[in-house]
Design a protein around this motif. Structure first.
Motif, PDB file in Angstrom:
ATOM      1  N   TYR A 167      -2.947  -4.567   4.100  1.00 31.42           N
ATOM      2  CA  TYR A 167      -1.512  -4.286   4.060  1.00 31.42           C
ATOM      3  C   TYR A 167      -0.968  -4.018   5.463  1.00 31.42           C
ATOM      4  O   TYR A 167       0.061  -4.547   5.860  1.00 31.42           O
ATOM      5  N   ARG A 168      -1.658  -3.162   6.215  1.00 28.99           N
ATOM      6  CA  ARG A 168      -1.168  -2.778   7.534  1.00 28.99           C
ATOM      7  C   ARG A 168      -1.395  -3.887   8.562  1.00 28.99           C
ATOM      8  O   ARG A 168      -0.501  -4.230   9.335  1.00 28.99           O
ATOM      9  N   TYR A 169      -2.580  -4.449   8.588  1.00 32.92           N
ATOM     10  CA  TYR A 169      -2.855  -5.503   9.574  1.00 32.92           C
ATOM     11  C   TYR A 169      -2.132  -6.797   9.215  1.00 32.92           C
ATOM     12  O   TYR A 169      -1.666  -7.522  10.091  1.00 32.92           O
ATOM     13  N   GLY A 170      -2.015  -7.071   7.920  1.00 37.96           N
ATOM     14  CA  GLY A 170      -1.249  -8.245   7.505  1.00 37.96           C
ATOM     15  C   GLY A 170       0.218  -8.099   7.861  1.00 37.96           C
ATOM     16  O   GLY A 170       0.875  -9.061   8.289  1.00 37.96           O
ATOM     17  N   HIS A 171       0.752  -6.901   7.691  1.00 40.90           N
ATOM     18  CA  HIS A 171       2.133  -6.627   8.077  1.00 40.90           C
ATOM     19  C   HIS A 171       2.318  -6.870   9.573  1.00 40.90           C
ATOM     20  O   HIS A 171       3.276  -7.527  10.006  1.00 40.90           O
ATOM     21  N   VAL A 227      -9.140  -3.962  18.167  1.00 38.53           N
ATOM     22  CA  VAL A 227      -8.162  -4.919  17.654  1.00 38.53           C
ATOM     23  C   VAL A 227      -8.911  -6.142  17.143  1.00 38.53           C
ATOM     24  O   VAL A 227      -9.613  -6.813  17.906  1.00 38.53           O
ATOM     25  N   PRO A 228      -8.805  -6.472  15.877  1.00 39.22           N
ATOM     26  CA  PRO A 228      -9.592  -7.572  15.316  1.00 39.22           C
ATOM     27  C   PRO A 228      -9.024  -8.939  15.668  1.00 39.22           C
ATOM     28  O   PRO A 228      -7.817  -9.096  15.856  1.00 39.22           O
ATOM     29  N   THR A 229      -9.889  -9.918  15.770  1.00 40.32           N
ATOM     30  CA  THR A 229      -9.437 -11.302  15.830  1.00 40.32           C
ATOM     31  C   THR A 229      -8.890 -11.673  14.458  1.00 40.32           C
ATOM     32  O   THR A 229      -9.082 -10.946  13.477  1.00 40.32           O
ATOM     33  N   ILE A 230      -8.223 -12.798  14.367  1.00 43.76           N
ATOM     34  CA  ILE A 230      -7.690 -13.199  13.068  1.00 43.76           C
ATOM     35  C   ILE A 230      -8.812 -13.428  12.064  1.00 43.76           C
ATOM     36  O   ILE A 230      -8.692 -13.062  10.884  1.00 43.76           O
ATOM     37  N   PHE A 264       4.384 -22.045   6.764  1.00 43.53           N
ATOM     38  CA  PHE A 264       3.041 -21.624   7.131  1.00 43.53           C
ATOM     39  C   PHE A 264       2.286 -21.063   5.927  1.00 43.53           C
ATOM     40  O   PHE A 264       1.089 -21.335   5.760  1.00 43.53           O
ATOM     41  N   TYR A 265       2.973 -20.316   5.073  1.00 42.93           N
ATOM     42  CA  TYR A 265       2.313 -19.789   3.880  1.00 42.93           C
ATOM     43  C   TYR A 265       1.924 -20.922   2.939  1.00 42.93           C
ATOM     44  O   TYR A 265       0.788 -20.980   2.448  1.00 42.93           O
ATOM     45  N   GLU A 266       2.852 -21.837   2.690  1.00 43.66           N
ATOM     46  CA  GLU A 266       2.557 -22.982   1.827  1.00 43.66           C
ATOM     47  C   GLU A 266       1.510 -23.886   2.458  1.00 43.66           C
ATOM     48  O   GLU A 266       0.634 -24.424   1.761  1.00 43.66           O
ATOM     49  N   GLY A 267       1.571 -24.050   3.772  1.00 38.98           N
ATOM     50  CA  GLY A 267       0.587 -24.880   4.455  1.00 38.98           C
ATOM     51  C   GLY A 267      -0.806 -24.305   4.361  1.00 38.98           C
ATOM     52  O   GLY A 267      -1.791 -25.040   4.213  1.00 38.98           O
ATOM     53  N   THR A 268      -0.910 -22.974   4.434  1.00 40.13           N
ATOM     54  CA  THR A 268      -2.219 -22.340   4.298  1.00 40.13           C
ATOM     55  C   THR A 268      -2.781 -22.560   2.897  1.00 40.13           C
ATOM     56  O   THR A 268      -3.979 -22.798   2.720  1.00 40.13           O
ATOM     57  N   ALA A 269      -1.917 -22.472   1.882  1.00 41.33           N
ATOM     58  CA  ALA A 269      -2.368 -22.747   0.513  1.00 41.33           C
ATOM     59  C   ALA A 269      -2.847 -24.188   0.374  1.00 41.33           C
ATOM     60  O   ALA A 269      -3.866 -24.459  -0.272  1.00 41.33           O
ATOM     61  N   ARG A 270      -2.134 -25.099   1.003  1.00 42.58           N
ATOM     62  CA  ARG A 270      -2.446 -26.530   0.850  1.00 42.58           C
ATOM     63  C   ARG A 270      -3.652 -26.954   1.680  1.00 42.58           C
ATOM     64  O   ARG A 270      -4.529 -27.686   1.195  1.00 42.58           O
ATOM     65  N   TYR A 271      -3.724 -26.508   2.923  1.00 42.16           N
ATOM     66  CA  TYR A 271      -4.741 -27.025   3.842  1.00 42.16           C
ATOM     67  C   TYR A 271      -5.810 -26.005   4.238  1.00 42.16           C
ATOM     68  O   TYR A 271      -6.849 -26.377   4.796  1.00 42.16           O
ATOM     69  N   GLY A 272      -5.565 -24.750   4.018  1.00 39.50           N
ATOM     70  CA  GLY A 272      -6.405 -23.708   4.580  1.00 39.50           C
ATOM     71  C   GLY A 272      -5.809 -23.207   5.881  1.00 39.50           C
ATOM     72  O   GLY A 272      -4.959 -23.867   6.493  1.00 39.50           O
ATOM     73  N   PHE A 273      -6.255 -22.033   6.339  1.00 34.86           N
ATOM     74  CA  PHE A 273      -5.620 -21.381   7.479  1.00 34.86           C
ATOM     75  C   PHE A 273      -5.753 -22.198   8.764  1.00 34.86           C
ATOM     76  O   PHE A 273      -4.772 -22.380   9.500  1.00 34.86           O
ATOM     77  N   TRP A 292      -4.912 -10.639   3.383  1.00 33.96           N
ATOM     78  CA  TRP A 292      -4.055  -9.982   4.360  1.00 33.96           C
ATOM     79  C   TRP A 292      -2.772 -10.786   4.615  1.00 33.96           C
ATOM     80  O   TRP A 292      -1.749 -10.201   4.961  1.00 33.96           O
ATOM     81  N   MET A 293      -2.827 -12.103   4.425  1.00 35.63           N
ATOM     82  CA  MET A 293      -1.604 -12.902   4.568  1.00 35.63           C
ATOM     83  C   MET A 293      -0.642 -12.632   3.417  1.00 35.63           C
ATOM     84  O   MET A 293       0.565 -12.465   3.618  1.00 35.63           O
ATOM     85  N   THR A 294      -1.184 -12.589   2.202  1.00 32.57           N
ATOM     86  CA  THR A 294      -0.350 -12.379   1.018  1.00 32.57           C
ATOM     87  C   THR A 294       0.244 -10.981   0.991  1.00 32.57           C
ATOM     88  O   THR A 294       1.461 -10.807   0.836  1.00 32.57           O
ATOM     89  N   GLU A 295      -0.601  -9.964   1.155  1.00 37.57           N
ATOM     90  CA  GLU A 295      -0.102  -8.590   1.110  1.00 37.57           C
ATOM     91  C   GLU A 295       0.712  -8.249   2.360  1.00 37.57           C
ATOM     92  O   GLU A 295       1.700  -7.512   2.294  1.00 37.57           O
ATOM     93  N   GLY A 296       0.298  -8.777   3.491  1.00 34.46           N
ATOM     94  CA  GLY A 296       1.040  -8.524   4.716  1.00 34.46           C
ATOM     95  C   GLY A 296       2.443  -9.093   4.671  1.00 34.46           C
ATOM     96  O   GLY A 296       3.398  -8.480   5.161  1.00 34.46           O
ATOM     97  N   LEU A 297       2.587 -10.277   4.066  1.00 32.37           N
ATOM     98  CA  LEU A 297       3.913 -10.874   3.946  1.00 32.37           C
ATOM     99  C   LEU A 297       4.792 -10.045   3.011  1.00 32.37           C
ATOM    100  O   LEU A 297       5.995  -9.857   3.272  1.00 32.37           O
ATOM    101  N   ALA A 298       4.202  -9.540   1.939  1.00 33.14           N
ATOM    102  CA  ALA A 298       4.973  -8.695   1.019  1.00 33.14           C
ATOM    103  C   ALA A 298       5.437  -7.424   1.717  1.00 33.14           C
ATOM    104  O   ALA A 298       6.549  -6.940   1.480  1.00 33.14           O
TER     105      ALA A 298
END
Length: 576
Positions: A209-213, A195-198, A231-240, A164-170
């Protein structure tokens, strides 16, 4: 128990990203044609295409450079060398691509392949759809470049980034922070206290797509676009969880609370007392249909409804139902038994009844091109399958009142126009020929006029916040003269039909809600007929979601609620 969230996650895709063939599944991908690609170079791209249209490659090049500049500034990354972009003339051609392994479904709008960072996509059925999917896929190209060429990240680190982070960002970077379709999903979640928690966003029930957006719109609302790249790079490096601490200076739990509160505060005030009151009565739902009941078409005599549904769970099929009781009478067509059919075009296309209510025509994909399948409605027997000469891609058929002609929206060499097919002599005639996109044709009762949606006025005025929207128009069939109805500029006004008095009923998202409106041609007045809190909608904002019978006194529409699509039927009195 059905699993609609799994079906949605598989089918409701604007695009896909892939790193290896194993990520694809399904039947083997057929190859029916050879494509002679030409190369068009720009400062940042090698564009591969086989268009016989001199203007379209230059237009695609301009759009590509536009997106490159925007994404480069936000993501703070530069893709070295000329990045390859591969364009197919239409979706049926795209489904044959050998640039990636495995099968490509009708719901896949584009693919970005990691190892060569190639964007592969078809030209879509409207200018805006092509523009948006290109922008979406280019975000993926930058995402791959950022992570694969990062100082301490590699391909395996993509496993730390939720889908959802990847598609939502797109979606966020190709649409912007405000989108009526995403807003519909969020209002539905607030309306039904869902409404979902993260952490819950990882559940495919919550469409990524919708919730990530919505998540990225929320986060950038807090800290601006400058937070996106770190934040995107940090998530890749360290996890969310760790990225929240290191980049946002808060725990993921605190961020999640802010997120839930923000969605409720943003969308809650639009819901009033939270009492939803759709016009008419519920006809098809999860009890007699599936969880996704879409593209409803009522027969001219008002007795039957044809609709698409995952009622059988294993595929999206075409069903016939009684228009008064909702009883499902039979499955009319499905790809599992029609072996020569590769796919049905159900995402943004519905079918058409013959004027005598005996036959039904719809669009399918077979052997690398679109075909028109005509079935006997009550038996499901195939009457004929039509390949339109010189027109390999089309959608949204409309059957003329005299039964002699079917009009479609055709895509030819990058341009979408209206075409007619004569059922007797098999001649294909181009009715419009311009750069504008036409969709959702509808005949007048006497067959002299065609109503349709077009982006003509939006093109003439220039895009509104980076998008081209649709207005309603009519075409005089005899003279070829068209007329635009300038109603709700800047909104998407789609799916026109006529009522008993000759007024135009249509769908509009003019206030962020997708509702049914009535336009009186003689007076120029507009009336809102429904006030639905979620929306009258199909899978996408361009999906047809409404139809009327020949007497113009019974209307059916698809209604989105509780993460499901239901079909309602209504009479004029229901809108008073």
């Amino acid at each position: 128990m059905r699993a609609p969230h799994i079906i949605l996650a598989l089918l409701l895709v604007v695009s896909s990203i892939t790193t290896m063939q194993a990520q694809y599944f399904g039947r083997n991908k057929p190859n029916y044609e050879q494509f002679n690609f030409k190369v068009y170079k720009t400062p940042h791209f090698e564009i591969y295409h086989y268009l016989n249209n001199q203007e379209k490659p230059a237009e695609l090049a301009g759009w590509s450079e536009h997106w490159y500049g925007l994404h480069q500034r936000v993501l703070r990354d530069t893709i070295l060398g000329l990045n390859p972009l591969i364009f197919y003339n239409d979706h049926a051609d795209f489904q044959q691509t050998n640039a990636i392994g495995g099968s490509v479904g009708v719901g896949t709008g584009g693919v970005t392949e990691a190892l060569k960072n190639r964007v592969i996509m078809p030209i879509a059925m409207s200018n805006q759809q092509t523009f948006h999917v290109l922008g979406h896929e280019m975000v993926h190209a930058f995402q791959y470049d950022m992570i694969l060429k990062g100082d301490s990240t590699s391909m395996r680190d993509f496993g730390n980034i939720p889908l959802w982070m990847t598609e939502g960002l797109a979606e966020y970077l190709s649409i912007g922070s405000v989108d009526p379709h995403t807003a519909m999903w969020m209002r539905d979640a607030v309306l039904h206290d869902d409404v979902p928690t993260i952490k819950q966003l990882n559940n495919p029930k919550y469409f990524p797509y919708r919730y990530g957006h919505a998540f990225w719109a929320f986060l950038t609302g807090l800290q601006g676009d400058k937070v996106i790249a770190p934040f995107y790079e940090g998530t890749a490096r360290y996890g969310f969880d760790e990225a929240c601490k290191k980049v946002l200076n808060m725990s993921s739990a605190d961020l999640s609370k802010l997120w839930v509160d923000a969605i409720k505060m943003k969308f809650g005030p639009y819901l009033g007392d939270k009492k939803e009151n759709p016009a008419g009565k519920e006809l098809i739902n999860g009890k007699n249909g599936g969880e996704m009941n879409i593209s409803p078409e009522i027969s001219p005599n008002g007795k039957y409804i044809m609709f698409m549904s995952e009622r059988s769970l294993f595929s999206i099929d075409l069903y016939l139902a009684d228009a008064r009781t909702g009883e499902v009478l039979r499955k009319v067509a499905n790809t599992l038994t029609d072996g020569h059919i590769d796919d049905y075009n159900f995402i943004e296309s519905s079918g058409a009844w013959s004027p005598d209510s005996r036959q039904f025509a719809f669009v399918a994909v077979s052997k690398g091109q679109n075909i028109l399948v005509i079935k006997e409605a009550l038996s499901g027997k195939t009457i004929r399958e039509v390949k339109m000469k010189g027109l390999p891609a089309f959608s949204n058929p409309a059957w003329s009142p005299d039964g002699k002609t079917i009009v479609v929206c055709g895509l030819l060499d990058g341009q979408v126009d209206l075409f007619s097919y004569n059922l007797n002599n098999k001649n294909v005639t181009r009715l419009t020929n311009d750069r504008y996109s036409e969709m959702h044709p509808e005949w007048s009762a006497d067959g002299s006029q065609l109503l349709f949606a077009t982006d003509e006025l939006s093109w003439r005025r220039g895009s509104d916040q980076g998008r081209w929207t649709f207005n309603i128009a009519s075409l005089d069939v005899a003279s070829g003269q068209s007329r635009n109805f300038d109603v709700f500029p800047g909104a998407n006004n789609l799916n026109p039909v006529l009522d008993t008095a000759g007024n135009v009923l249509f769908l509009s998202d003019r206030d962020g809600f997708r509702n049914i409106y009535k336009y009186e041609i003689t007076t120029g007045k507009v009336f809102q007929l429904t006030k639905i809190l979620t929306g009258v909608s199909g899978i996408t904002q361009y999906s047809p979601a409404m139809s009327v019978d020949a007497r113009r006194d019974r209307l059916v529409y698809s209604y989105y609620s509780k993460n499901n699509y239901m079909i309602y039927t209504a009479k004029p009195a229901d809108f008073e």
